[in-house]
Design an enzyme around this catalytic site. Structure first.
Site, PDB file in Angstrom:
ATOM      1  N   HIS A  41       0.817  -1.206   0.000  1.00 46.80           N
ATOM      2  CA  HIS A  41       0.000   0.000   0.000  1.00 46.80           C
ATOM      3  C   HIS A  41       0.855   1.262   0.000  1.00 46.80           C
ATOM      4  O   HIS A  41       0.539   2.237  -0.679  1.00 46.80           O
ATOM      5  CB  HIS A  41      -0.923   0.000   1.216  1.00 46.80           C
ATOM      6  CG  HIS A  41      -1.854   1.164   1.272  1.00 46.80           C
ATOM      7  ND1 HIS A  41      -3.116   1.134   0.719  1.00 46.80           N
ATOM      8  CD2 HIS A  41      -1.714   2.395   1.800  1.00 46.80           C
ATOM      9  CE1 HIS A  41      -3.705   2.302   0.907  1.00 46.80           C
ATOM     10  NE2 HIS A  41      -2.890   3.088   1.572  1.00 46.80           N
ATOM     11  N   HIS A  87     -10.346   2.591   0.080  1.00 46.65           N
ATOM     12  CA  HIS A  87     -10.432   2.103   1.459  1.00 46.65           C
ATOM     13  C   HIS A  87     -11.196   0.789   1.439  1.00 46.65           C
ATOM     14  O   HIS A  87     -12.157   0.583   2.175  1.00 46.65           O
ATOM     15  CB  HIS A  87     -11.104   3.141   2.363  1.00 46.65           C
ATOM     16  CG  HIS A  87     -10.225   3.571   3.493  1.00 46.65           C
ATOM     17  ND1 HIS A  87     -10.656   3.698   4.794  1.00 46.65           N
ATOM     18  CD2 HIS A  87      -8.902   3.880   3.529  1.00 46.65           C
ATOM     19  CE1 HIS A  87      -9.662   4.084   5.571  1.00 46.65           C
ATOM     20  NE2 HIS A  87      -8.588   4.200   4.827  1.00 46.65           N
TER      21      HIS A  87
END
Length: 747
Positions: A41, A87
């Protein structure tokens, strides 16, 4: 027991790299810092080599990829910042907080640049609503977005809503934010000036969100995964703290009290300190004891890696610290000096290196000492194996375009879904700048706000995706998606100026997934060059898989466009009785297969997931978009108009586009010379236009070299389009109630 580095998500080779960087064995705290910063990420270690192929520059680009948000010069002394993020994994575990903190994080990315956030958009992807868990996820995610966005005071003005079995185990929650700023207020996340202070602004630090990016975004889901155990990795948001933080930071920047500023997002304090230090070529000392905590007994690694929300890091000179402290007190925002910028050190080879030191007290013992750049910029770079799916040719050969459409009325009604239930949970009119809100082709705002120079310009935004196309051909599918986004902007009179992307894919350790990602990047690059669009930012979300099954490739494309003069609203979906209905753009996709169904909603609805998406002509699509944008922009500029409706032909094809305007107006339409395949075929570059002066429109189109076809006429209480003949009231009721009925379904 597995070695500590593996527990932190680091491979054996990565551990060896760390030993090489440090010239010694790392301690546990140092491993934790590398664990989060070298996660997929944060580091993009599987995607960076591919992303470099994207076009990122243009004369109007002020800030491109690599900063918190991309920024363009919009004219009149105004800059626009834009960012898109995912998200996904947090929202799958705890949908309300996962979605809410996604909104909070994207807002901080934008106001970090000095921009006031003006609008949010939310592309959402779920499994089919016949599953109770999917209904729970939808309601939780929508509540999280509305609860945070409405409370913080930023309008949610659009997005997407997709239901498909591919997302049953792994929903996608993407969030886009755009904001505006005076050009001179632009600020970057850079630490400079040895002796300057690192000031932590905002909320206290807790255990919520510890390791969020590495725990949640670097692994897929399994049926045996304990969601409750993962919930501590999901951050908890406070929109009222965020609102105060926005105002304090913007005033701080207006008064020139910060040298640099950075939000604390993924990886928390270690990310903010190492990235700002690395960009400035300096070092930084951080005192973990100076960080305000909301929980007692937090270990140094928890303090440094927590992703607690509503926090910013400002670099401040010592002489400005009293003014910063007073400003923050007035806004009721906590401000604490947690570190100092330090000069880089000379290495034995004669170069310099900025060190990030974590200390127990400002002058206390060093708990961790690592080169800041090694955390921020020097994660391993992987060229992972890529493999074209072995069954792809067979999939392409299984084309539904020749399938017989036996019940077009039922098919149309099944394709009509109005997302109004979702966007009615959101306040789309905050700031009173929204000219075109949710539910239309693109959103349109007045480019105005506190502290901005006066301007009559308009800002248009759209997000688009088509995982059905991309599952069949990622390269072509994403190009078609860009073309659809350009068309959406044209419908509100805007010319596209920049692209951001959120690339949602499965497990990068699967060669087919990396092939999909690489093909997508190449298709995106080709389309952006064809439409002369720079990519100014984006996000890559990998490991979107459940029980070993990857989601279909889902690149979400956000486009930003500008309207030169916005003093009147664009036509919209408001045709009038006796208007002529025209199709602007090419009528046929190509000669050998004029009305393709592959990758379209009709084919998916019938379980037909084969074939190949339609090829298209970039030049023709660009010409049609420019023509429509100019026609609509003239309306926005206040010129007399004969246009009553403009709508692009997208998901569901011509039948759905006509039905959506019919539903919005309550007025029927008669179109005779169309067949069922044409009605449900999907390919970009086409627009439904209604006008009471069709001859004038046809003449202007001919002069512009754009194809236009007269389809029919508006009027009556029936929707008579080719083989479809149905009451307008039934069309409108079906579209209005479809989503609510599905969400209300009980076992």
């Amino acid at each position: 027991m597995q070695p500590i580095h593996r527990a932190l998500g680091l491979t054996d080779d990565e551990f060896d790299d760390i030993v090489t960087v440090l010239g010694r064995q790392p301690n546990h705290l140092e491993l934790a810092l590398y664990g989060v910063m070298w996660s997929e990420h944060c580091s993009y270690k599987s995607s960076r080599i591919h992303l470099k192929r994207l076009p990122t520059t243009a004369a109007h680009v002020l800030v491109g990829p690599g900063e918190n948000a991309g920024v363009i010069d919009a004219g009149d002394g105004i800059a626009v910042a834009i960012r898109i993020e995912s998200h996904n994994h947090p929202s799958a575990i705890e949908p309300y907080q996962g979605a809410a903190t996604g909104v909070g994080g994207i807002l901080r990315d934008v106001f970090t640049m000095g921009a006031r956030p003006l609008a949010v958009m939310d592309p959402l992807f779920f499994g089919n609503l016949d599953d109770a868990r999917q209904r729970w996820l939808v309601e939780g995610v929508v509540s999280g977005i509305s609860g945070y966005g409405n409370s913080v005071g930023v309008p949610t003005i659009g997005g997407e809503l997709t239901f498909d079995p591919t997302y049953s185990g792994n929903p996608l929650v993407n969030v886009l934010c755009a904001g505006a700023l005076p050009v001179e207020r632009l600020v970057l996340g850079i630490a400079s000036g040895p002796g300057n202070l690192a000031v932590l602004l905002g909320s206290t630090t807790g255990r919520d969100g510890i390791g969020g990016v590495s725990v949640l975004a670097s692994a897929g889901f399994t049926e045996t995964a304990d969601d409750a155990a993962k919930r501590p990795s999901v951050q908890v948001g406070d929109p009222y703290e965020e609102k105060r933080l926005i105002e304090a930071c913007l005033e701080l920047l207006d008064r020139g009290l910060a040298v640099g500023i950075q939000d604390l997002g993924g990886a928390g304090l270690v990310c903010a300190t190492s990235e700002t230090a690395a960009r400035g070529g300096v070092g930084m000392d951080v005192d973990v004891n100076a960080v305000p905590l909301r929980e007692a007994g937090m270990a140094p690694y928890e303090v440094m890696t927590s992703e607690s929300q509503e926090r910013m890091l400002a670099i401040v000179t010592p002489e400005n610290w009293p003014a910063v402290e007073a400003l923050c007190a007035r806004w009721e925002v906590r401000a604490s000096v947690v570190g100092h910028v330090v000069a880089p050190e000379e290495t034995a080879e004669g170069s310099t290196v900025g060190m990030l030191r974590v200390r127990d007290g400002f002058d206390g013992p060093v708990l961790a000492e690592v080169p800041a750049k090694s955390l921020a910029d020097e994660a391993p770079l992987y060229d992972r194996p890529r493999e074209r799916p072995r069954d792809l040719d067979a999939t392409w050969a299984d084309d539904p375009s020749d399938d017989e459409i036996t019940d077009p009325v039922a098919d149309l009604l099944d394709l009509l879904v109005d997302p109004a239930w979702v966007y009615r949970q959101y306040d789309s009119q905050l700031f009173l700048n929204t000219v075109v809100g949710p539910g239309r082709d693109a959103a349109l705002l007045r480019l105005a706000g506190p502290g901005l120079p006066a301007s009559e310009r308009g800002l248009a935004l759209t997000t688009d995706s088509n995982p059905r196309w991309c599952a069949l051909d990622p390269r072509l599918g994403v190009a078609l998606t860009v073309a659809e986004g350009v068309a959406n902007l044209a419908c509100v009179g805007a010319t596209a100026k920049a692209v951001v992307n959120c690339l949602n894919f499965g497990n990068p350790e699967h060669p087919e997934v990396m092939w999909q990602l690489s093909e997508t990047v190449d298709g995106l690059a080709e389309a952006c060059r064809a439409f002369d669009l720079p990519v100014i930012g984006g996000n890559v979300s990998l490991y979107n898989e459940s029980d070993g099954t990857d989601i279909d490739p889902t690149p979400v494309i956000g486009l930003l466009g500008l309207v030169e003069t916005l003093v009147a609203p664009p036509p919209g979906w408001s045709w009038r009785a006796d208007d002529t209905v025209l199709l602007v753009g090419v009528r046929r996709a190509r000669d050998d297969r004029p009305f393709p169904l592959a990758g379209g909603r009709w084919a998916t609805q019938h379980g037909r997931r084969g074939g190949r998406p339609p090829q298209f002509d970039y030049s023709a699509a660009a010409q049609a978009a420019a023509f429509v944008a100019a026609e609509v922009a003239a309306v926005c500029a206040g010129e007399p108009t004969h246009l009553s409706a403009v709508h692009d032909v997208a998901g569901g094809g011509l039948a759905v586009a006509l039905a959506e305007i019919t539903s919005a107006t309550g007025t029927g339409v008669r179109v005779e010379d169309v067949t069922s395949p044409e009605l449900f075929s999907e390919f970009p570059g086409r627009y439904v236009v209604a006008s009471d002066d069709p001859d004038g429109l046809l003449a202007r189109a001919r002069a512009a070299g754009v194809e236009v076809t007269v389809l029919g006429v508006v009027g009556g209480e029936r929707f008579r389009v080719g083989p479809i003949d149905v009451a307008v009231e039934l069309v409108a009721r079906r579209r209005r109630d479809a989503l609510v009925d599905a969400l209300d379904r009980r076992p």
